[in-house]
Scaffold this active site. Structure first.
Site, PDB file in Angstrom:
ATOM      1  CG  HIS A  34      50.175   5.911  15.859  1.00 50.94           C
ATOM      2  ND1 HIS A  34      49.087   5.581  15.084  1.00 50.94           N
ATOM      3  CD2 HIS A  34      49.857   7.090  16.474  1.00 50.94           C
ATOM      4  CE1 HIS A  34      48.148   6.495  15.249  1.00 50.94           C
ATOM      5  NE2 HIS A  34      48.587   7.435  16.062  1.00 50.94           N
ATOM      6  CG  HIS A  37      49.864   8.368  11.887  1.00 47.30           C
ATOM      7  ND1 HIS A  37      50.432   8.294  13.138  1.00 47.30           N
ATOM      8  CD2 HIS A  37      49.067   9.459  11.919  1.00 47.30           C
ATOM      9  CE1 HIS A  37      50.005   9.303  13.881  1.00 47.30           C
ATOM     10  NE2 HIS A  37      49.175  10.019  13.175  1.00 47.30           N
ATOM     11  CG  ASP A 150      41.216  12.305  15.024  1.00 48.97           C
ATOM     12  OD1 ASP A 150      41.403  13.044  15.986  1.00 48.97           O
ATOM     13  OD2 ASP A 150      42.001  11.363  14.736  1.00 48.97           O
TER      14      ASP A 150
HETATM   15  N1  LIG Z   1      44.261   4.675  15.699  1.00 48.16           N
HETATM   16  C1  LIG Z   1      44.049   5.253  14.534  1.00 48.16           C
HETATM   17  N2  LIG Z   1      43.424   4.571  13.548  1.00 48.16           N
HETATM   18  C2  LIG Z   1      43.187   5.146  12.353  1.00 48.16           C
HETATM   19  N3  LIG Z   1      43.542   6.416  12.042  1.00 48.16           N
HETATM   20  C3  LIG Z   1      44.166   7.125  12.981  1.00 48.16           C
HETATM   21  C4  LIG Z   1      44.463   6.593  14.273  1.00 48.16           C
HETATM   22  N4  LIG Z   1      45.083   7.548  14.995  1.00 48.16           N
HETATM   23  C5  LIG Z   1      45.182   8.630  14.204  1.00 48.16           C
HETATM   24  N5  LIG Z   1      44.633   8.384  12.997  1.00 48.16           N
HETATM   25  C6  LIG Z   1      44.493   9.323  11.892  1.00 48.16           C
HETATM   26  O1  LIG Z   1      45.745   9.813  11.486  1.00 48.16           O
HETATM   27  C7  LIG Z   1      45.593  11.143  11.000  1.00 48.16           C
HETATM   28  C8  LIG Z   1      46.572  12.015  11.691  1.00 48.16           C
HETATM   29  O2  LIG Z   1      46.257  12.055  13.061  1.00 48.16           O
HETATM   30  P1  LIG Z   1      47.209  12.634  14.171  1.00 48.16           P
HETATM   31  O3  LIG Z   1      48.541  12.902  13.604  1.00 48.16           O
HETATM   32  O4  LIG Z   1      46.513  13.692  14.945  1.00 48.16           O
HETATM   33  O5  LIG Z   1      47.400  11.354  15.083  1.00 48.16           O
HETATM   34  P2  LIG Z   1      46.761  10.970  16.410  1.00 48.16           P
HETATM   35  O6  LIG Z   1      47.399   9.734  16.853  1.00 48.16           O
HETATM   36  O7  LIG Z   1      45.262  11.048  16.258  1.00 48.16           O
HETATM   37  O8  LIG Z   1      47.229  12.073  17.368  1.00 48.16           O
HETATM   38  P3  LIG Z   1      46.510  12.651  18.604  1.00 48.16           P
HETATM   39  O9  LIG Z   1      47.184  11.996  19.721  1.00 48.16           O
HETATM   40  O10 LIG Z   1      46.823  14.069  18.354  1.00 48.16           O
HETATM   41  O11 LIG Z   1      45.042  12.397  18.550  1.00 48.16           O
HETATM   42  C9  LIG Z   1      44.143  11.555  11.285  1.00 48.16           C
HETATM   43  O12 LIG Z   1      43.385  11.385  10.086  1.00 48.16           O
HETATM   44  C10 LIG Z   1      43.738  10.557  12.334  1.00 48.16           C
HETATM   45  O13 LIG Z   1      42.337  10.309  12.353  1.00 48.16           O
HETATM   46  C1  LIG Z   2      44.177  16.629  10.002  1.00 50.85           C
HETATM   47  C2  LIG Z   2      45.308  17.200  10.817  1.00 50.85           C
HETATM   48  C3  LIG Z   2      46.637  16.700  10.280  1.00 50.85           C
HETATM   49  C4  LIG Z   2      45.288  18.718  10.656  1.00 50.85           C
HETATM   50  O1  LIG Z   2      46.301  19.316  11.396  1.00 50.85           O
HETATM   51  C5  LIG Z   2      45.160  16.849  12.306  1.00 50.85           C
HETATM   52  O2  LIG Z   2      43.997  17.397  12.861  1.00 50.85           O
HETATM   53  C6  LIG Z   2      45.266  15.377  12.587  1.00 50.85           C
HETATM   54  O3  LIG Z   2      46.389  14.920  12.667  1.00 50.85           O
HETATM   55  O4  LIG Z   2      44.231  14.695  12.720  1.00 50.85           O
HETATM   56  N1  BAL Z   3      44.010  14.162  15.839  1.00 50.75           N
HETATM   57  C1  BAL Z   3      43.476  15.495  15.978  1.00 50.75           C
HETATM   58  C2  BAL Z   3      44.510  16.460  16.273  1.00 50.75           C
HETATM   59  C3  BAL Z   3      44.344  17.162  17.572  1.00 50.75           C
HETATM   60  O1  BAL Z   3      43.949  16.540  18.560  1.00 50.75           O
HETATM   61  O2  BAL Z   3      44.606  18.372  17.628  1.00 50.75           O
END
Ligand SMILES: Nc1ncnc2c1ncn2[C@@H]1O[C@H](COP(=O)(O)OP(=O)(O)OP(=O)(O)O)[C@@H](O)[C@H]1O
Ligand SMILES: CC(C)(CO)[C@@H](O)C(=O)[O-]
Ligand code: BAL
Length: 282
Positions: A34, A37, A150
């Protein structure tokens, strides 16, 4: 843009890039990309010659009753987002390549993983640090980017990199939000329209705490009650609402500019997290 699923293929590409004097940036993800990312990818594009993103739903960071099986996946869509964001290489290994039979090595960061999501999700950070260490060894980045959504994960990874002398710059990126404040998350895809509107209680609770802090309130008990009120009103099920020092993650009794307010809330069966630093805008 290349898509690589073999570890050897990725290692060879990284070895060659380094031999050619090129720098490598890595954005690790679990896919279902999204705009959050994409913001990391665009910054990664600016910071190195070769931009790699990994897409791997890491089984070792999910607990037995968590959503590993149902976690949203769409490699085709992810590749389109990656391509549009300037990615050179999508590294998308399968679980049996990353954890073959006989696998038995893990990386464990100690104190920083005890509170917050570490307490709520036993073993979660051990899985995160292990897979991130593996990704670092495979992709050999000079720089890696992580989101502050995170926040504890970012803190834990910085600790791992310092403690294990990994020669990699770690960049923390601001939280990207929807116009109404909801932090972007792959798990938002689980929310029904009614849950989506209740999910606003996370960012609203943080905003309400921020407003009280700006008015001069420093008592964590008072600030916490405010957050609980906002979340309870939306029938959110609280996992934690916690006030911690932004670096040590130790609990604080009085809030200041360095206080991290972190929360995890279930809306229906979807567990969402969000946070803010009281001295900062976001
Ligand atoms: N809204 C956001 N703003 C900035 N960085 C983000 C955001 N959402 C996710 N990230 C970052 O993208 C990277 C990959 O995260 P991940 O693929 O787990 O996505 P996520 O949207 O956080 O998924 P989840 O629903 O599992 O929490 C991590 O470093 C996370 O902190
Ligand atoms: C850093 C990571 C890719 C490790 O699986 C995950 O925790 C996430 O998406 O934040
Ligand atoms: N964004 C962190 C991944 C997890 O929730 O496992």
């Amino acid at each position: 843009m290349m898509i690589i699923d073999s570890i050897e293929g990725m290692q060879e590409l990284a070895r060659q890039a380094r031999q050619d004097g090129k720098t490598i940036a890595l954005v690790p993800t679990m896919g279902y990309l999204h705009e959050g990312h994409a913001s990391l990818l665009r910054e990664g594009r600016n910071r190195a010659d070769v931009l790699v993103t990994s897409i791997f739903v890491n089984p070792t960071q999910f607990g037995p009753n968590e959503d590993y099986q149902s976690y949203p996946r769409s490699l085709e869509r992810d590749c389109a987002v990656a391509d549009a964001s300037g990615v050179d290489v999508v590294f998308a290994p399968g679980p049996s390549a990353m954890y073959p039979a006989g696998y038995q090595t893990y990386v464990d960061v100690e104190q920083l993983t005890l509170p917050l999501c570490g307490a709520a999700r036993p073993g979660h950070f051990r899985g995160v640090t292990t897979v991130v260490a593996k990704l670092f060894n495979i992709v050999k980045p000079h720089v890696a980017l992580f989101g502050k959504k995170d926040f504890q994960q970012l803190t834990v990874i910085r600790r791992m990199v310092a403690d294990l002398n990994m020669d990699i710059a770690i960049v923390g990126m601001p939280i990207v939000r929807e116009a109404d404040g909801l932090a972007l998350s792959s798990r938002n895809a689980y929310l029904s329209p009614e849950e989506r509107s209740r999910a606003l209680c996370l960012s609203r609770a943080l905003a309400a705490v921020g407003a009280l802090f700006t008015e001069g309130e420093r008592s964590v008990a008072v600030l916490r009650t405010k957050a609980l009120d906002v979340i309870n009103e939306a029938a959110g099920i609280i996992d934690y609402v916690d006030f911690r020092h932004r670096e040590s993650l130790e609990a604080v009794a009085a809030a200041d500019e360095n206080t991290l307010v972190a929360l995890a809330v279930r809306i229906g069966s979807t567990r969402l997290i969000d946070n803010r630093i009281l001295g900062e805008e976001n």
